[in-house]
Design a protein around this motif. Sequence first.
Motif, PDB file in Angstrom:
ATOM      1  N   PRO A 571       0.798  -1.231   0.000  1.00 23.11           N
ATOM      2  CA  PRO A 571       0.000   0.000   0.000  1.00 23.11           C
ATOM      3  C   PRO A 571       0.828   1.277   0.000  1.00 23.11           C
ATOM      4  O   PRO A 571       0.431   2.280  -0.591  1.00 23.11           O
ATOM      5  N   VAL A 572       1.996   1.272   0.670  1.00 25.83           N
ATOM      6  CA  VAL A 572       2.853   2.458   0.681  1.00 25.83           C
ATOM      7  C   VAL A 572       3.401   2.715  -0.721  1.00 25.83           C
ATOM      8  O   VAL A 572       3.382   3.853  -1.217  1.00 25.83           O
ATOM      9  N   ILE A 573       3.892   1.675  -1.387  1.00 32.02           N
ATOM     10  CA  ILE A 573       4.437   1.815  -2.737  1.00 32.02           C
ATOM     11  C   ILE A 573       3.325   2.182  -3.720  1.00 32.02           C
ATOM     12  O   ILE A 573       3.511   3.012  -4.623  1.00 32.02           O
ATOM     13  N   ASP A 574       2.157   1.582  -3.553  1.00 33.31           N
ATOM     14  CA  ASP A 574       1.033   1.912  -4.432  1.00 33.31           C
ATOM     15  C   ASP A 574       0.716   3.399  -4.363  1.00 33.31           C
ATOM     16  O   ASP A 574       0.410   4.050  -5.376  1.00 33.31           O
ATOM     17  N   ASN A 575       0.792   3.956  -3.151  1.00 34.51           N
ATOM     18  CA  ASN A 575       0.494   5.379  -2.974  1.00 34.51           C
ATOM     19  C   ASN A 575       1.592   6.278  -3.530  1.00 34.51           C
ATOM     20  O   ASN A 575       1.331   7.212  -4.306  1.00 34.51           O
ATOM     21  N   LEU A 576       2.849   6.011  -3.155  1.00 27.56           N
ATOM     22  CA  LEU A 576       3.950   6.908  -3.507  1.00 27.56           C
ATOM     23  C   LEU A 576       4.467   6.729  -4.934  1.00 27.56           C
ATOM     24  O   LEU A 576       4.892   7.699  -5.565  1.00 27.56           O
ATOM     25  N   ALA A 577       4.441   5.486  -5.446  1.00 35.56           N
ATOM     26  CA  ALA A 577       5.007   5.239  -6.777  1.00 35.56           C
ATOM     27  C   ALA A 577       3.954   5.157  -7.872  1.00 35.56           C
ATOM     28  O   ALA A 577       4.224   5.483  -9.025  1.00 35.56           O
ATOM     29  N   GLY A 579       0.518   6.281  -7.372  1.00 39.02           N
ATOM     30  CA  GLY A 579      -0.539   7.268  -7.256  1.00 39.02           C
ATOM     31  C   GLY A 579      -1.841   6.786  -6.660  1.00 39.02           C
ATOM     32  O   GLY A 579      -2.870   7.482  -6.761  1.00 39.02           O
ATOM     33  N   ALA A 580      -1.852   5.653  -6.031  1.00 38.81           N
ATOM     34  CA  ALA A 580      -3.076   5.155  -5.409  1.00 38.81           C
ATOM     35  C   ALA A 580      -3.372   5.953  -4.142  1.00 38.81           C
ATOM     36  O   ALA A 580      -2.470   6.552  -3.544  1.00 38.81           O
ATOM     37  N   PRO A 581      -4.642   5.985  -3.695  1.00 37.67           N
ATOM     38  CA  PRO A 581      -4.971   6.710  -2.459  1.00 37.67           C
ATOM     39  C   PRO A 581      -4.195   6.130  -1.271  1.00 37.67           C
ATOM     40  O   PRO A 581      -3.963   4.928  -1.187  1.00 37.67           O
ATOM     41  N   ALA A 582      -3.802   7.014  -0.359  1.00 37.48           N
ATOM     42  CA  ALA A 582      -3.084   6.572   0.844  1.00 37.48           C
ATOM     43  C   ALA A 582      -4.014   5.785   1.756  1.00 37.48           C
ATOM     44  O   ALA A 582      -5.206   6.081   1.861  1.00 37.48           O
ATOM     45  N   LYS A 583      -3.456   4.751   2.426  1.00 39.22           N
ATOM     46  CA  LYS A 583      -4.207   3.948   3.379  1.00 39.22           C
ATOM     47  C   LYS A 583      -3.653   4.166   4.777  1.00 39.22           C
ATOM     48  O   LYS A 583      -2.467   4.482   4.948  1.00 39.22           O
ATOM     49  N   GLU A 584      -4.519   3.979   5.776  1.00 36.46           N
ATOM     50  CA  GLU A 584      -4.100   4.177   7.160  1.00 36.46           C
ATOM     51  C   GLU A 584      -3.030   3.159   7.547  1.00 36.46           C
ATOM     52  O   GLU A 584      -3.142   1.970   7.241  1.00 36.46           O
ATOM     53  N   ILE A 585      -1.991   3.656   8.192  1.00 35.08           N
ATOM     54  CA  ILE A 585      -0.906   2.789   8.667  1.00 35.08           C
ATOM     55  C   ILE A 585      -1.017   2.700  10.186  1.00 35.08           C
ATOM     56  O   ILE A 585      -1.041   3.726  10.878  1.00 35.08           O
ATOM     57  N   LYS A 586      -1.081   1.502  10.714  1.00 36.80           N
ATOM     58  CA  LYS A 586      -1.368   1.311  12.129  1.00 36.80           C
ATOM     59  C   LYS A 586      -0.121   1.147  12.993  1.00 36.80           C
ATOM     60  O   LYS A 586      -0.225   1.099  14.209  1.00 36.80           O
ATOM     61  N   ASN A 587       1.075   1.020  12.387  1.00 33.05           N
ATOM     62  CA  ASN A 587       2.287   0.933  13.204  1.00 33.05           C
ATOM     63  C   ASN A 587       2.906   2.326  13.364  1.00 33.05           C
ATOM     64  O   ASN A 587       2.359   3.328  12.886  1.00 33.05           O
ATOM     65  N   ARG A 588       4.056   2.383  14.032  1.00 33.60           N
ATOM     66  CA  ARG A 588       4.672   3.682  14.324  1.00 33.60           C
ATOM     67  C   ARG A 588       5.350   4.314  13.113  1.00 33.60           C
ATOM     68  O   ARG A 588       5.663   5.506  13.123  1.00 33.60           O
TER      69      ARG A 588
END
Length: 647
Positions: A571-577, A579-588
Motif C-alpha cells: 500500500p505504501v508503494i502503491d500510494n507513492l510510486a 498514485g493510489a490513495p493513501a491507506k491508514e498505517i497502524k504501526n509507528r
Amino acid sequence: MKKSSIALTLSALTLATASFAAKQTKKDPVVMTVGPQKVQLSEFEYLYKKNNDQQASKTSLDDYIEMFVNYKLKVQAAKDAGLDTTASYVSDMEKYTAELAAPYMRSAIVDDSLVNVAYKHMKEMVLVDHILLSPLEKNRTRAAQRALADSIRDALLDGADFAKLAEKYSVDRMTAARGGDMGYIVGGVWPYVFEDLAFNTPVGEISKIGESTYGFHIVRVKDRKPNPGSIKTRHILKSVDNQSDLNRDTQKNAIDSILKLARTGSDFRTLASENSDDPSGRKTGGDLPWFTTGQMVSEFNDAAFQLQPGQISDPVLTRFGWHIILCEDRKNIEPLDSIRAAIADRIRSDERSSMSVQRTINDWKAKAGLKTNKNAISEGLAIINDAGSLSAEAIERMKASATPAFRLGKDEISLGNIAESLSPDTEITGKAAESALRFAVENKINELATQQYIASLPQLQPAYRNLLNEYRDGMLLYEISNREAWDRANADSTGLQKFYEAHIGDYTWDRPHYKGYVIAATTDSLADVALSYFKSSGLPIEQLTNPRNVRKRFGTDVKVERILAGKGDNPVIDNLAFGAPAKEIKNRWKFHRLFEGRVIDAPEDARDVKGQVSLGFQQQLESEWLERLRKTYRIKIDRKAIRKALE
C-alpha cells in the motif's frame, strides 16, 4: 554415551546390516545396485508405496525407478564425500536409532503381565508404614545411602522400633512424624517400586529394599483388604485453631447446627456455599472430585467410605477443622478391559517401563551367551580392601586390570573397563564395595546388551530397517544436495546472473514494479530531514543505507529498506510510486519517502527475480550433477523382478 560407545553401536549396526544382506533369501532379492549400494525389494517397495500414498497423483513405476536411482546416486556421492562420518551425522544417527528402536525394546508379554498386576493391586488396599531414604544425602553417595538402608532393614528384622527409625531417618516428611504410618493405600497412584513392595510383602513382615527415583524404600505391611472403589462427595468445613480448645468447641457447635439443617431437608449445596470455610467449597457448593481410599486425610477418608449415596456423616475432625460429608455416589473398580489402555499408558511413563525393556535385554543376553567371571569381582574387591575403601587409588589400580569381567557375544569387557564407570567414595568398604562392583558390572552388561540388540534389529525387523535406511539416506541426501546444488546456487552470484541472461525470456512481469529504497519515519518532518540527508551525503548507497549507520544518526525513529514491489503488492508503494490513495498505517512508521528508486516494466538483472532464477539454477546444477554421477557409478536394475512384485 561415550564416543567409543557410539562407534561400537554404528559399527555393530553396519556389521548387522551386512550380515543380513549376506543371509538374504529369494523372498527379498536385490533388485537394484547403484555403485556399491545393493537395494533389496523390501526397501524399494516400502519407499515406492510410501511415495504414492503421499502424492495426489500416482507416480508410474518407470518414473519412480528413475527417481529412486537419482536418490541413491546422491546418497552414494554423500558417502564418498565422507558426510556419513561427520560428528553431527553420527550424533543424529545415534539419537534417531535409539528413538526408532524404543518400541522394539519392549516385551509385549511383560507389558501385558504388568497391566494385570497393576489391576490386581487396584482391587486391594494395604495398611503400611514407610521409611524413605533419599538417593543422595549431603556428601553421601548413592552407594553409602544404600548401605544405610541395608543397616536399617537389618535392625528392623532384629526387632528395632519401626516408628523410631522412621522418625530419625525417613525423608518422607508427611509420614515420618507419625512413625512412618501411611494408612491404607490403593494401587495405581504411587511410584511403582513403592507400590510393588507394599502389595507383595506379607502382612506383618518387612519388605526388601526398593530403589526408585525418590530414593530407597522400606515398607512394613500391617493389614490388607478389598478396595471399596471410589466415592463422590460434597463437604462443609468449619476450620479450627488447633491451639484453641474454645475455638474448636465453637466451631463444633456451628457444624452441629449446619448438620441439623442438612438432615432436615435444607439443600447441602446452598449450605456449603453460605457456610463452608473452604474457599473452593463456597464456589462449588462443597463439591469434591471422585477419590479413592488414601487420597484424603485418614479421618475424612474413613468417615466418607462409611457412607452410602444420600447419607450425611456425623461431624468429623481433621487437622483442617470440622467437616460434614455428603455421599453423592459410589462405584466399584472398573472392569480391566475398560481401563487397560489407561493402565498401559501409566506403565510406560514410570519405572515399570524399564522392566519391559529389561526383559527384552535379558532375552538378548541369553541369546548372546552372556558369561560372567567371578574372579573379576574378587580381584576388584581385593584391590578395594587393600586400599581401605573405594578410593581414587583403588579405581586407578582396577583400570589397569585386563581380567575379563564378562563376555557377551563377541565382545569382552575387562575389570579395567568396569572401573571407568566407578566414582571414588572413601565410605564404601566391605559389603558395600562388593555391591558397588556388582552394580557397575550389571550396568555395563545392560549397556552393551542394549547396543547389540539395537544393532541386530535390521536383521530382525524389516520395518525398522526400512525406516532407519530412509532416515540415514535422507540426512545424507539433504547435506549433499545443499553442497552441490542448493547452497551453491545461492552463493554463486556470477553463475546466477549468467543463468538469468541465458534464460532472460523466461522472466517477465504482468505489471510494473517499483525498485529502490523506502525511508520510513515516525514523524513527517523527520522523514523530510532523512530524505534530505540521504540525497546530500555523498556516501556510497550501501554505506548510507546500512541499518547500523541509520540508527547511529537517527536512533530508532528512522529506517530505510531496499524494496522491489509490484503494483498492488504494497500500500505504501502503491500510494507513492503508482498514485493510489493513501491507506491508514497502524504501526509507528507512518511517514514514508522514496529514495533512489524508479518504476520498471521488466526485470533488469537476476536479483529482481532471484527466487525464480535460483530455483532454475538449482535445477540446472542438479541435472549436471546427476549426469556426472551416472557416469561415475555403475547402475543395474532388475525391472522384471520389480514389476512382478509391484504391478
